[in-house]
Design a protein around this motif. Structure first.
Motif, PDB file in Angstrom:
ATOM      1  N   TYR A  75       0.833  -1.201   0.000  1.00 18.53           N
ATOM      2  CA  TYR A  75       0.000   0.000   0.000  1.00 18.53           C
ATOM      3  C   TYR A  75       0.867   1.249   0.000  1.00 18.53           C
ATOM      4  O   TYR A  75       1.634   1.487   0.929  1.00 18.53           O
ATOM      5  CB  TYR A  75      -0.924   0.013   1.221  1.00 18.53           C
ATOM      6  CG  TYR A  75      -1.838  -1.187   1.275  1.00 18.53           C
ATOM      7  CD1 TYR A  75      -2.731  -1.443   0.250  1.00 18.53           C
ATOM      8  CD2 TYR A  75      -1.804  -2.058   2.366  1.00 18.53           C
ATOM      9  CE1 TYR A  75      -3.572  -2.544   0.295  1.00 18.53           C
ATOM     10  CE2 TYR A  75      -2.642  -3.162   2.411  1.00 18.53           C
ATOM     11  CZ  TYR A  75      -3.524  -3.398   1.374  1.00 18.53           C
ATOM     12  OH  TYR A  75      -4.346  -4.482   1.423  1.00 18.53           O
ATOM     13  N   LYS A  76       0.733   2.047  -1.041  1.00 18.63           N
ATOM     14  CA  LYS A  76       1.546   3.251  -1.169  1.00 18.63           C
ATOM     15  C   LYS A  76       1.276   4.239  -0.038  1.00 18.63           C
ATOM     16  O   LYS A  76       2.172   4.950   0.388  1.00 18.63           O
ATOM     17  CB  LYS A  76       1.271   3.921  -2.520  1.00 18.63           C
ATOM     18  CG  LYS A  76       1.770   3.113  -3.714  1.00 18.63           C
ATOM     19  CD  LYS A  76       1.532   3.863  -5.012  1.00 18.63           C
ATOM     20  CE  LYS A  76       2.060   3.067  -6.195  1.00 18.63           C
ATOM     21  NZ  LYS A  76       1.855   3.783  -7.486  1.00 18.63           N
ATOM     22  N   GLU A  77       0.016   4.295   0.406  1.00 19.84           N
ATOM     23  CA  GLU A  77      -0.331   5.226   1.465  1.00 19.84           C
ATOM     24  C   GLU A  77       0.360   4.894   2.784  1.00 19.84           C
ATOM     25  O   GLU A  77       0.448   5.739   3.673  1.00 19.84           O
ATOM     26  CB  GLU A  77      -1.856   5.242   1.681  1.00 19.84           C
ATOM     27  CG  GLU A  77      -2.649   5.925   0.578  1.00 19.84           C
ATOM     28  CD  GLU A  77      -2.835   5.033  -0.650  1.00 19.84           C
ATOM     29  OE1 GLU A  77      -2.327   3.889  -0.620  1.00 19.84           O
ATOM     30  OE2 GLU A  77      -3.478   5.482  -1.616  1.00 19.84           O
ATOM     31  N   MET A  78       0.824   3.658   2.912  1.00 15.91           N
ATOM     32  CA  MET A  78       1.513   3.243   4.137  1.00 15.91           C
ATOM     33  C   MET A  78       3.015   3.470   4.064  1.00 15.91           C
ATOM     34  O   MET A  78       3.734   3.226   5.032  1.00 15.91           O
ATOM     35  CB  MET A  78       1.246   1.759   4.403  1.00 15.91           C
ATOM     36  CG  MET A  78      -0.229   1.408   4.589  1.00 15.91           C
ATOM     37  SD  MET A  78      -0.932   2.126   6.080  1.00 15.91           S
ATOM     38  CE  MET A  78      -0.173   1.105   7.341  1.00 15.91           C
ATOM     39  N   ARG A  79       3.512   3.957   2.937  1.00 15.84           N
ATOM     40  CA  ARG A  79       4.953   4.141   2.768  1.00 15.84           C
ATOM     41  C   ARG A  79       5.398   5.517   3.250  1.00 15.84           C
ATOM     42  O   ARG A  79       5.984   6.304   2.508  1.00 15.84           O
ATOM     43  CB  ARG A  79       5.342   3.930   1.303  1.00 15.84           C
ATOM     44  CG  ARG A  79       5.051   2.535   0.786  1.00 15.84           C
ATOM     45  CD  ARG A  79       5.333   2.444  -0.694  1.00 15.84           C
ATOM     46  NE  ARG A  79       4.786   1.225  -1.272  1.00 15.84           N
ATOM     47  CZ  ARG A  79       4.728   0.967  -2.583  1.00 15.84           C
ATOM     48  NH1 ARG A  79       5.203   1.850  -3.437  1.00 15.84           N
ATOM     49  NH2 ARG A  79       4.192  -0.150  -3.013  1.00 15.84           N
ATOM     50  N   THR A  80       5.094   5.831   4.484  1.00 16.59           N
ATOM     51  CA  THR A  80       5.558   7.075   5.089  1.00 16.59           C
ATOM     52  C   THR A  80       6.971   6.891   5.624  1.00 16.59           C
ATOM     53  O   THR A  80       7.479   5.770   5.711  1.00 16.59           O
ATOM     54  CB  THR A  80       4.618   7.493   6.224  1.00 16.59           C
ATOM     55  OG1 THR A  80       4.660   6.481   7.259  1.00 16.59           O
ATOM     56  CG2 THR A  80       3.183   7.622   5.732  1.00 16.59           C
ATOM     57  N   TYR A 261      -2.805  13.453  13.801  1.00 16.20           N
ATOM     58  CA  TYR A 261      -1.849  12.482  13.270  1.00 16.20           C
ATOM     59  C   TYR A 261      -0.612  12.404  14.153  1.00 16.20           C
ATOM     60  O   TYR A 261      -0.116  11.312  14.464  1.00 16.20           O
ATOM     61  CB  TYR A 261      -1.462  12.862  11.842  1.00 16.20           C
ATOM     62  CG  TYR A 261      -0.279  12.089  11.309  1.00 16.20           C
ATOM     63  CD1 TYR A 261      -0.411  10.761  10.898  1.00 16.20           C
ATOM     64  CD2 TYR A 261       0.984  12.687  11.230  1.00 16.20           C
ATOM     65  CE1 TYR A 261       0.668  10.052  10.425  1.00 16.20           C
ATOM     66  CE2 TYR A 261       2.067  11.980  10.753  1.00 16.20           C
ATOM     67  CZ  TYR A 261       1.917  10.665  10.347  1.00 16.20           C
ATOM     68  OH  TYR A 261       2.989   9.965   9.880  1.00 16.20           O
ATOM     69  N   LYS A 329      -5.208   2.406  10.530  1.00 17.06           N
ATOM     70  CA  LYS A 329      -4.788   2.154   9.151  1.00 17.06           C
ATOM     71  C   LYS A 329      -4.141   0.769   9.030  1.00 17.06           C
ATOM     72  O   LYS A 329      -4.395   0.036   8.075  1.00 17.06           O
ATOM     73  CB  LYS A 329      -3.791   3.220   8.699  1.00 17.06           C
ATOM     74  CG  LYS A 329      -4.364   4.621   8.610  1.00 17.06           C
ATOM     75  CD  LYS A 329      -3.279   5.594   8.185  1.00 17.06           C
ATOM     76  CE  LYS A 329      -3.807   7.025   8.158  1.00 17.06           C
ATOM     77  NZ  LYS A 329      -2.740   7.982   7.778  1.00 17.06           N
ATOM     78  N   SER A 363      -6.921   2.511  -2.252  1.00 15.10           N
ATOM     79  CA  SER A 363      -7.475   3.814  -1.899  1.00 15.10           C
ATOM     80  C   SER A 363      -8.330   3.753  -0.636  1.00 15.10           C
ATOM     81  O   SER A 363      -8.576   4.788  -0.013  1.00 15.10           O
ATOM     82  CB  SER A 363      -8.318   4.339  -3.057  1.00 15.10           C
ATOM     83  OG  SER A 363      -9.435   3.492  -3.287  1.00 15.10           O
ATOM     84  N   MET A 366      -6.850   4.256   3.764  1.00 17.41           N
ATOM     85  CA  MET A 366      -6.903   5.432   4.614  1.00 17.41           C
ATOM     86  C   MET A 366      -8.327   5.651   5.094  1.00 17.41           C
ATOM     87  O   MET A 366      -8.552   6.521   5.902  1.00 17.41           O
ATOM     88  CB  MET A 366      -6.401   6.664   3.827  1.00 17.41           C
ATOM     89  CG  MET A 366      -4.989   6.487   3.303  1.00 17.41           C
ATOM     90  SD  MET A 366      -3.798   6.213   4.601  1.00 17.41           S
ATOM     91  CE  MET A 366      -3.744   7.869   5.280  1.00 17.41           C
TER      92      MET A 366
END
Length: 366
Positions: A75-80, A261, A329, A363, A366
């Motif tokens: 998941y790209k959104e998890m690549r923080t 956050y 998440k 998508s 999140m």
């Protein structure tokens, strides 16, 4: 009850963290002792439950940390930047568990060691490296969160994914270098003039210990733990102070979302740090006990160090559980990966439909 006849060798059975704190002078002075044929350190009623618990932690640790790596990769959104550190820590924890089978073998039968000199050195080195690496990751991640919360404008330009990747690589290199003396300190040798085939032990090498390398690594590993704990205490104190002072100053939906956050991230990291301290502190207490202990206390310290070994592996397996508890998440991403019905359904979709389905899946994380 631990056999009194085996007391001189007991401190060198467990992990290198505790091995290096053993009473070396006592071992030197007691060279004539009777060795039981079984060469087991604990009774069977102790070994069986320890083995069962260790096996459960091995399964949970490997699968949980592999799942963490899969989530952050899928998941790209998890690549923080935060998750980049956590995924590297997950890799470190997986590598730590490679030493568990050897540790279990050594508490069941500490000699002869049948896996050879290379594997003995490598497992000690790998364990020490991953221990240092995990500590460095937790400390560096906490420093990053301090700058992100206390100096947000500066952090926005300095904390980038590319830079974090370089930092993570440098942490691994530094851990590998600082743990390298372990390769010269441990190995397989026989002791007290006995036959090599009967008394091969995966242990510290006596001639290396006499050079002062044992004491040096003792100080290095102690500093690696207590100095970061001091830094972490200071950093989270400053972070909490900053969040408390700015709780009523932020305005607007973006500011409120950013504050939420930060608070959630700090809470999760604080729990991870607390678990790290509680699980690894007994190791260092055990080292101090071994450095100061007498033969009368050997039974007590060995059982204490057996518990410390279990806590060590608990610390390597508990992080994915904490992520699930603290992060919504992460829970959503985990549930999607473990949802077998969706996986089975996706196999029956066409290639175009599968691509569309995965895009929707990502998508919705999140």
């Amino acid at each position: 009850m631990v056999s009194n006849d085996l007391q001189p060798t007991l401190p060198f059975l467990l992990r290198p963290d505790m091995d290096s704190f053993s009473n070396y002078s006592y071992f030197q002075n007691d060279t004539d002792y009777y060795e039981e044929p079984s060469f087991s350190l604990f009774d069977i009623h102790v070994l069986v439950p320890v083995t069962i618990i260790s096996s459960i932690m091995f399964f949970l640790g490997i699968t949980g940390n592999l799942l963490t790596l899969l989530i952050f990769k899928r998941y790209k959104e998890m690549r923080t930047t935060v998750n980049m550190y956590l995924s590297s820590m997950a890799l470190s924890d997986i590598l730590i568990f490679l030493g568990l089978p050897s540790d279990l073998y050594r508490i069941w039968k500490y000699k002869p060691y049948i896996f050879g000199d290379f594997l003995c050195k490598f497992l000690f080195y790998l364990s020490e490296t991953c221990t240092y690496c995990t500590i460095l990751h937790i400390t560096t991640l906490s420093v990053e969160r301090y700058f992100a919360i206390c100096f947000p404008l500066k952090a926005k330009t300095t904390i980038t994914k590319c830079r974090v990747k370089r930092i993570i690589l440098s942490l691994w290199v530094w851990a590998l270098l600082t743990a390298s003396p372990i390769l010269f300190l441990f190995g397989v040798e026989h002791r007290n003039g006995s036959l090599p085939d009967e008394a091969k032990e995966c242990n510290y090498i006596e001639r290396s210990a006499r050079t002062g390398l044992l004491e040096t690594m003792t100080w290095v590993s102690t500093i690696y733990f207590f100095l970061p704990v001091l830094c972490l205490t200071l950093l989270y104190g400053l972070i909490c102070g900053k969040l408390w002072r700015t709780r009523h100053k932020l305005r607007g939906p973006q500011a409120a979302s950013r504050e939420k956050y930060h608070k959630q991230t700090v809470k999760m990291l604080a729990v991870v740090v607390l678990a790290f301290v509680l699980c690894w502190l007994p190791f260092h207490i055990g080292r101090i006990l071994f450095a100061q202990t007498t033969t009368i206390l050997y039974d007590i310290t060995q059982y204490f160090n057996l518990i410390a070994m279990l806590l060590f592996y608990l610390g390597a397996s508990i992080n994915p559980i904490l992520y699930n508890v603290m992060s919504q998440k992460y829970r959503k991403a985990t549930s999607k990966i473990l949802n077998y019905s969706q996986v089975w359904q996706s196999r029956n979709l066409t290639r175009s439909e599968r691509t569309s389905f995965q895009g929707t899946e990502v998508s919705s994380v999140m």
